[in-house]
Design a protein around this motif. Structure first.
Motif, PDB file in Angstrom:
ATOM      1  N   LYS A  19      -6.088  -6.385  -3.891  1.00  0.00           N
ATOM      2  CA  LYS A  19      -7.376  -5.743  -4.197  1.00  0.00           C
ATOM      3  C   LYS A  19      -7.831  -5.983  -5.639  1.00  0.00           C
ATOM      4  O   LYS A  19      -8.968  -5.647  -5.987  1.00  0.00           O
ATOM      5  CB  LYS A  19      -7.281  -4.234  -3.953  1.00  0.00           C
ATOM      6  N   ASP A  55      -7.178   8.107  -4.084  1.00  0.00           N
ATOM      7  CA  ASP A  55      -7.921   7.346  -3.079  1.00  0.00           C
ATOM      8  C   ASP A  55      -7.645   5.845  -3.242  1.00  0.00           C
ATOM      9  O   ASP A  55      -7.216   5.394  -4.309  1.00  0.00           O
ATOM     10  CB  ASP A  55      -9.432   7.627  -3.216  1.00  0.00           C
ATOM     11  N   GLY A  56      -7.913   5.104  -2.207  1.00  0.00           N
ATOM     12  CA  GLY A  56      -7.767   3.653  -2.238  1.00  0.00           C
ATOM     13  C   GLY A  56      -9.044   2.976  -2.697  1.00  0.00           C
ATOM     14  O   GLY A  56      -9.981   3.633  -3.174  1.00  0.00           O
ATOM     15  N   ALA A  57      -9.084   1.656  -2.573  1.00  0.00           N
ATOM     16  CA  ALA A  57     -10.291   0.892  -2.929  1.00  0.00           C
ATOM     17  C   ALA A  57     -10.244  -0.445  -2.207  1.00  0.00           C
ATOM     18  O   ALA A  57      -9.184  -0.893  -1.764  1.00  0.00           O
ATOM     19  CB  ALA A  57     -10.364   0.671  -4.434  1.00  0.00           C
ATOM     20  N   ASP A  58     -11.408  -1.067  -2.115  1.00  0.00           N
ATOM     21  CA  ASP A  58     -11.485  -2.409  -1.523  1.00  0.00           C
ATOM     22  C   ASP A  58     -11.344  -3.487  -2.592  1.00  0.00           C
ATOM     23  O   ASP A  58     -10.843  -4.577  -2.322  1.00  0.00           O
ATOM     24  CB  ASP A  58     -12.809  -2.557  -0.764  1.00  0.00           C
ATOM     25  N   SER A  66      -6.257   3.303   5.049  1.00  0.00           N
ATOM     26  CA  SER A  66      -4.863   3.067   5.442  1.00  0.00           C
ATOM     27  C   SER A  66      -3.902   3.337   4.284  1.00  0.00           C
ATOM     28  O   SER A  66      -2.765   3.777   4.514  1.00  0.00           O
ATOM     29  CB  SER A  66      -4.712   1.639   5.963  1.00  0.00           C
ATOM     30  N   THR A  67      -4.338   3.076   3.052  1.00  0.00           N
ATOM     31  CA  THR A  67      -3.460   3.364   1.897  1.00  0.00           C
ATOM     32  C   THR A  67      -3.323   4.872   1.730  1.00  0.00           C
ATOM     33  O   THR A  67      -2.221   5.396   1.516  1.00  0.00           O
ATOM     34  CB  THR A  67      -4.039   2.722   0.614  1.00  0.00           C
ATOM     35  N   LYS A 121       0.847  -1.207   0.000  1.00  0.00           N
ATOM     36  CA  LYS A 121       0.000   0.000   0.000  1.00  0.00           C
ATOM     37  C   LYS A 121       0.876   1.247   0.000  1.00  0.00           C
ATOM     38  O   LYS A 121       0.632   2.202  -0.739  1.00  0.00           O
ATOM     39  CB  LYS A 121      -0.884   0.035   1.252  1.00  0.00           C
ATOM     40  N   LYS A 166     -15.747   0.501  -3.109  1.00  0.00           N
ATOM     41  CA  LYS A 166     -15.149   1.325  -2.081  1.00  0.00           C
ATOM     42  C   LYS A 166     -16.113   1.467  -0.898  1.00  0.00           C
ATOM     43  O   LYS A 166     -17.265   1.099  -1.008  1.00  0.00           O
ATOM     44  CB  LYS A 166     -14.842   2.732  -2.639  1.00  0.00           C
ATOM     45  N   GLY A 167     -15.596   2.020   0.195  1.00  0.00           N
ATOM     46  CA  GLY A 167     -16.472   2.281   1.325  1.00  0.00           C
ATOM     47  C   GLY A 167     -16.218   1.405   2.524  1.00  0.00           C
ATOM     48  O   GLY A 167     -16.952   1.474   3.508  1.00  0.00           O
ATOM     49  N   GLY A 168     -15.168   0.591   2.455  1.00  0.00           N
ATOM     50  CA  GLY A 168     -14.802  -0.232   3.615  1.00  0.00           C
ATOM     51  C   GLY A 168     -14.593   0.637   4.848  1.00  0.00           C
ATOM     52  O   GLY A 168     -14.894   0.247   5.963  1.00  0.00           O
ATOM     53  N   GLY A 169     -14.100   1.856   4.617  1.00  0.00           N
ATOM     54  CA  GLY A 169     -13.872   2.793   5.724  1.00  0.00           C
ATOM     55  C   GLY A 169     -15.063   3.695   5.978  1.00  0.00           C
ATOM     56  O   GLY A 169     -14.994   4.599   6.814  1.00  0.00           O
ATOM     57  N   GLY A 170     -16.140   3.491   5.216  1.00  0.00           N
ATOM     58  CA  GLY A 170     -17.381   4.226   5.478  1.00  0.00           C
ATOM     59  C   GLY A 170     -17.446   5.625   4.890  1.00  0.00           C
ATOM     60  O   GLY A 170     -18.402   6.351   5.146  1.00  0.00           O
ATOM     61  N   ALA A 171     -16.459   5.986   4.071  1.00  0.00           N
ATOM     62  CA  ALA A 171     -16.419   7.376   3.571  1.00  0.00           C
ATOM     63  C   ALA A 171     -16.919   7.491   2.125  1.00  0.00           C
ATOM     64  O   ALA A 171     -16.638   8.471   1.443  1.00  0.00           O
ATOM     65  CB  ALA A 171     -15.002   7.919   3.686  1.00  0.00           C
ATOM     66  N   GLU A 198     -16.323  10.441  -0.825  1.00  0.00           N
ATOM     67  CA  GLU A 198     -15.339   9.981  -1.824  1.00  0.00           C
ATOM     68  C   GLU A 198     -15.928  10.077  -3.224  1.00  0.00           C
ATOM     69  O   GLU A 198     -15.267  10.520  -4.176  1.00  0.00           O
ATOM     70  CB  GLU A 198     -14.921   8.540  -1.517  1.00  0.00           C
ATOM     71  N   THR A 213      -9.684   8.318   1.716  1.00  0.00           N
ATOM     72  CA  THR A 213      -9.705   7.857   3.113  1.00  0.00           C
ATOM     73  C   THR A 213      -9.195   6.417   3.195  1.00  0.00           C
ATOM     74  O   THR A 213      -9.444   5.623   2.278  1.00  0.00           O
ATOM     75  CB  THR A 213     -11.155   7.891   3.648  1.00  0.00           C
TER      76      THR A 213
HETATM   77  C1  5RP Z   1     -12.900   4.145   2.555  1.00  0.00           C
HETATM   78  C2  5RP Z   1     -12.456   3.487   1.307  1.00  0.00           C
HETATM   79  C3  5RP Z   1     -11.055   2.992   1.263  1.00  0.00           C
HETATM   80  O1  5RP Z   1     -10.425   3.565   0.152  1.00  0.00           O
HETATM   81  C4  5RP Z   1     -11.056   1.497   1.132  1.00  0.00           C
HETATM   82  O2  5RP Z   1     -11.827   0.950   2.183  1.00  0.00           O
HETATM   83  C5  5RP Z   1      -9.638   0.944   1.175  1.00  0.00           C
HETATM   84  O3  5RP Z   1      -9.117   1.087   2.454  1.00  0.00           O
HETATM   85  P1  5RP Z   1      -7.630   0.696   2.817  1.00  0.00           P
HETATM   86  O4  5RP Z   1      -6.737   1.619   2.046  1.00  0.00           O
HETATM   87  O5  5RP Z   1      -7.547   0.925   4.311  1.00  0.00           O
HETATM   88  O6  5RP Z   1      -7.417  -0.754   2.446  1.00  0.00           O
HETATM   89  O7  5RP Z   1     -13.178   3.343   0.351  1.00  0.00           O
HETATM   90  O8  5RP Z   1     -14.263   4.468   2.518  1.00  0.00           O
END
Ligand code: 5RP
Length: 218
Positions: A121, A81-84, A30-31, A7, A94-99, A103, A28
């Motif tokens: 991913k 931005d990152g992604a799931d 960790s990445t 990441k 996306k949205g694992g972090g709820g944002a 986003e 939003t």
């Molecule tokens: C937050 C997201 C993040 O980008 C997604 O969950 C990836 O998270 P991480 O970088 O922690 O693996 O969409 O809403």
């Protein structure tokens, strides 16, 4: 190399896409937290950032990056931005972090969307990662029943309130064969604020951190 190192590699590679001196869109997770560390090293050259969450805003402000309200900005040049999950068309879950809602708004308002992920991913078919759907609280049960009719199994993300004051249903059990169609169908359910499919507006560039370095997918 572990997932976090991958990441970090993808996140730092995204700095190359920050070419101008304007306002950068920041996602939003960790990445993205690694990307914010990278962005702080060039904070003197950029005007600042727009942020997709209270968490990213806090981290940026702590590092001295000026955070603007999106309403104060014109079109954003680059959003990182990152992604799931990401497929080969750069459609995302996306949205694992709820944002997801903020986003999606910043992605829509940006010329270029650079998505940063680790190699785990990348998927052929989206949907193994439960698809987040942000819902107005009073509509939660109604929306859940509508999602069941579509073949999904919604699970209420207990104890989570989004930055917009809403709740999240994580939808399990969907092989998403037509991401654009499902994105629109879910948006059409009354009470849904946004869903985590980024298919109508996919990423423009995917930077994938892996054992073999960072791969760029267009
Ligand atoms: C937050 C997201 C993040 O980008 C997604 O969950 C990836 O998270 P991480 O970088 O922690 O693996 O969409 O809403």
């Amino acid at each position: 190399m572990n997932a976090d190192e991958m990441k970090k590699q993808a996140a730092w590679a995204a700095l190359e896409y920050i070419k101008g001196d304007g306002i950068v869109g920041v996602g939003t997770g960790s990445t993205v937290n690694h990307f914010i560390d990278a962005l702080a090293t060039i904070k003197g050259r950029i005007e600042g950032a727009v942020s997709s969450s209270e968490a990213s805003t806090k981290k940026m402000q702590e590092l001295g990056i000026k955070v603007f309200d999106l309403n104060e900005c014109n079109e954003i040049e680059v959003y990182v931005d990152g992604a799931d999950e990401a497929n080969s068309l750069l459609e995302l879950v996306k949205g694992g972090g709820g944002a997801l809602t903020r986003e999606k708004i910043i992605a829509a308002a940006s010329k270029q969307f650079v998505c940063i992920v680790d190699a785990t991913k990348q998927v052929d078919i989206l949907g193994k990662f439960p698809l987040p759907v942000e819902v107005i609280p009073m509509a939660r049960s109604y929306v859940a029943r509508e999602i069941v009719k579509l073949g999904g199994q919604p699970v209420y993300r207990e104890g989570v309130i989004t930055d917009n004051g809403n709740v999240i249903l994580d939808v399990h059990g969907m092989d998403i064969m037509e991401p654009i169609k499902l994105e629109k169908t879910l948006n059409d359910i009354v009470g849904v604020v946004t869903n985590g499919l980024f298919a109508m507006r996919p990423a423009d560039v995917l930077l994938v951190g892996s054992e073999d370095g960072t791969q760029t997918v267009h």
